[in-house]
Design a protein around this motif. Structure first.
Motif, PDB file in Angstrom:
ATOM      1  N   GLU A 178      49.247  41.901  22.339  1.00  0.00           N
ATOM      2  CA  GLU A 178      50.153  43.001  22.651  1.00  0.00           C
ATOM      3  C   GLU A 178      49.475  44.346  22.410  1.00  0.00           C
ATOM      4  O   GLU A 178      49.644  45.278  23.196  1.00  0.00           O
ATOM      5  N   ASN A 179      48.696  44.425  21.346  1.00  0.00           N
ATOM      6  CA  ASN A 179      47.990  45.676  21.058  1.00  0.00           C
ATOM      7  C   ASN A 179      46.952  45.971  22.129  1.00  0.00           C
ATOM      8  O   ASN A 179      46.801  47.123  22.565  1.00  0.00           O
ATOM      9  N   GLU A 180      46.215  44.920  22.555  1.00  0.00           N
ATOM     10  CA  GLU A 180      45.225  45.122  23.607  1.00  0.00           C
ATOM     11  C   GLU A 180      45.894  45.531  24.916  1.00  0.00           C
ATOM     12  O   GLU A 180      45.388  46.374  25.652  1.00  0.00           O
ATOM     13  N   GLU A 181      47.048  44.913  25.211  1.00  0.00           N
ATOM     14  CA  GLU A 181      47.777  45.272  26.427  1.00  0.00           C
ATOM     15  C   GLU A 181      48.249  46.722  26.362  1.00  0.00           C
ATOM     16  O   GLU A 181      48.167  47.460  27.354  1.00  0.00           O
ATOM     17  N   LYS A 182      48.726  47.130  25.190  1.00  0.00           N
ATOM     18  CA  LYS A 182      49.144  48.516  25.032  1.00  0.00           C
ATOM     19  C   LYS A 182      47.958  49.463  25.207  1.00  0.00           C
ATOM     20  O   LYS A 182      48.084  50.524  25.816  1.00  0.00           O
ATOM     21  N   GLU A 183      46.805  49.062  24.645  1.00  0.00           N
ATOM     22  CA  GLU A 183      45.617  49.893  24.782  1.00  0.00           C
ATOM     23  C   GLU A 183      45.191  49.997  26.249  1.00  0.00           C
ATOM     24  O   GLU A 183      44.809  51.068  26.712  1.00  0.00           O
ATOM     25  N   ASP A 184      45.262  48.849  26.990  1.00  0.00           N
ATOM     26  CA  ASP A 184      44.920  48.874  28.415  1.00  0.00           C
ATOM     27  C   ASP A 184      45.862  49.787  29.187  1.00  0.00           C
ATOM     28  O   ASP A 184      45.439  50.569  30.044  1.00  0.00           O
ATOM     29  N   ASP A 185      47.167  49.661  28.885  1.00  0.00           N
ATOM     30  CA  ASP A 185      48.147  50.522  29.557  1.00  0.00           C
ATOM     31  C   ASP A 185      47.886  51.981  29.252  1.00  0.00           C
ATOM     32  O   ASP A 185      47.985  52.847  30.134  1.00  0.00           O
ATOM     33  N   GLN A 186      47.512  52.264  28.003  1.00  0.00           N
ATOM     34  CA  GLN A 186      47.236  53.645  27.633  1.00  0.00           C
ATOM     35  C   GLN A 186      45.989  54.158  28.335  1.00  0.00           C
ATOM     36  O   GLN A 186      45.940  55.316  28.789  1.00  0.00           O
ATOM     37  N   ASP A 187      44.955  53.258  28.441  1.00  0.00           N
ATOM     38  CA  ASP A 187      43.731  53.655  29.149  1.00  0.00           C
ATOM     39  C   ASP A 187      44.021  53.958  30.613  1.00  0.00           C
ATOM     40  O   ASP A 187      43.514  54.934  31.177  1.00  0.00           O
ATOM     41  N   LYS A 188      44.846  53.083  31.244  1.00  0.00           N
ATOM     42  CA  LYS A 188      45.190  53.314  32.644  1.00  0.00           C
ATOM     43  C   LYS A 188      45.963  54.616  32.805  1.00  0.00           C
ATOM     44  O   LYS A 188      45.759  55.366  33.757  1.00  0.00           O
ATOM     45  N   LYS A 189      46.866  54.866  31.854  1.00  0.00           N
ATOM     46  CA  LYS A 189      47.644  56.099  31.901  1.00  0.00           C
ATOM     47  C   LYS A 189      46.737  57.311  31.757  1.00  0.00           C
ATOM     48  O   LYS A 189      46.875  58.310  32.466  1.00  0.00           O
ATOM     49  N   ASP A 190      45.778  57.183  30.812  1.00  0.00           N
ATOM     50  CA  ASP A 190      44.842  58.291  30.610  1.00  0.00           C
ATOM     51  C   ASP A 190      43.996  58.514  31.852  1.00  0.00           C
ATOM     52  O   ASP A 190      43.730  59.664  32.239  1.00  0.00           O
ATOM     53  N   GLU A 191      43.543  57.401  32.493  1.00  0.00           N
ATOM     54  CA  GLU A 191      42.758  57.532  33.713  1.00  0.00           C
ATOM     55  C   GLU A 191      43.576  58.182  34.822  1.00  0.00           C
ATOM     56  O   GLU A 191      43.088  59.020  35.566  1.00  0.00           O
ATOM     57  N   GLY A 192      44.856  57.777  34.927  1.00  0.00           N
ATOM     58  CA  GLY A 192      45.728  58.370  35.935  1.00  0.00           C
ATOM     59  C   GLY A 192      45.925  59.847  35.691  1.00  0.00           C
ATOM     60  O   GLY A 192      45.898  60.664  36.621  1.00  0.00           O
ATOM     61  N   ASP A 193      46.118  60.205  34.429  1.00  0.00           N
ATOM     62  CA  ASP A 193      46.291  61.622  34.100  1.00  0.00           C
ATOM     63  C   ASP A 193      45.026  62.405  34.407  1.00  0.00           C
ATOM     64  O   ASP A 193      45.079  63.542  34.889  1.00  0.00           O
TER      65      ASP A 193
END
Length: 273
Positions: A178-193
């Protein structure tokens, strides 16, 4: 002489006191045994409540009375009151003076512990009973049963602990995922931003892409390098087109003149009146 007389009197008093004390103990013992005997008769008639009262009287008369504690413990055992039975049999074991008395007390302690599913403790109780009487077949049999029960309980405890450890491991893996998934989602969000920011940087203040603006600016710069016609004047291209049109028109006129010359001059006829 007088001192010797006093000493003899003191010794005589001590002997008398000791004899009185011994008589009191004998009286208490006899009375306690009587209560135990009455209790045993009540047990035979299955009057456990009255028997319990007699055994209590025996213990009250002589706290170290082994038979009273032992039989009272048995009375509690028959009624299913295992905690009280265990307490009384422990009393009997502590006050027992002979191997036979200790053997019986520990044997019954083992049986009570088995009733309470305390197999490991029961094994130790039966061991103590066998130390005082290794020849008792019933004690040896109960010891074997208790040992098997204790081993099974230990195995169950190990299995339970193993399952808990496996569950803890699964929970840790789940939390890690779950933590890795959250980190991936955050990375994708950061990339999108970041992409959005880069896109915004490539637009001008009016929201138009900079490429389009830069293209227009480049085109304007190219036109700046060429001479621009003033208002009311023809551009060089317009002049060129106009000259070509005039030249074409002149060529057409010349071709028409040449064609008429080739046909010859017409003869004019005059009539006289």
């Amino acid at each position: 002489m007088k001192q010797l007389f006093i000493i003899l009197m003191v010794l005589g008093s001590a002997v008398s006191f000791a004899q009185d004390k011994n008589k009191e103990k004998e009286r208490q013992l006899q009375k306690a045994n009587n209560y135990v005997h009455e209790g045993n008769e009540l047990i035979d008639s299955e009057d456990y409540i009255s028997a319990e009262m007699e055994y209590r009287k025996a213990i009250s008369e002589q706290p170290t009375n082994i038979a009273g504690s032992y039989n009272l413990g048995n009375s509690y055992y028959e009624k299913g009151q295992y905690d009280e039975a265990l307490f009384r049999h422990n009393q009997a074991a502590e006050n027992a003076t002979s191997k036979e008395e200790k053997h019986k007390a520990y044997h019954n302690i083992g049986n009570i512990l088995m009733k309470n599913k305390m197999c490991k403790e029961a094994v130790e109780a039966f061991k103590s009973a066998l130390r005082n009487d290794p020849t008792d077949d019933e004690t040896r049999y109960n010891f074997a049963i208790a040992k098997e029960c204790a081993e099974q309980q230990q195995q169950d405890e190990n299995d339970k602990q193993e399952k808990e450890e496996e569950k803890e491991g699964e929970d840790e893996e789940k939390d890690k995922g779950e933590n890795e998934e959250k980190e991936d989602d955050q990375d994708k969000k950061d990339e999108g931003d970041e992409d959005k920011k880069e896109g915004d940087d490539q637009k001008d203040d009016q929201g138009k892409p900079k490429d389009e603006k830069d293209g227009k600016e480049g085109k304007n710069k190219d036109q700046e390098g060429k001479p621009q016609p003033k208002q009311g004047q023809l551009s060089p291209q317009q002049i060129k087109n106009l000259l070509e049109a005039m030249n074409n028109q002149e060529q057409k006129v010349q071709q028409k003149i040449n064609a008429e010359k080739q046909k010859g001059a017409k003869v004019k006829t005059e009539k006289d009146w």
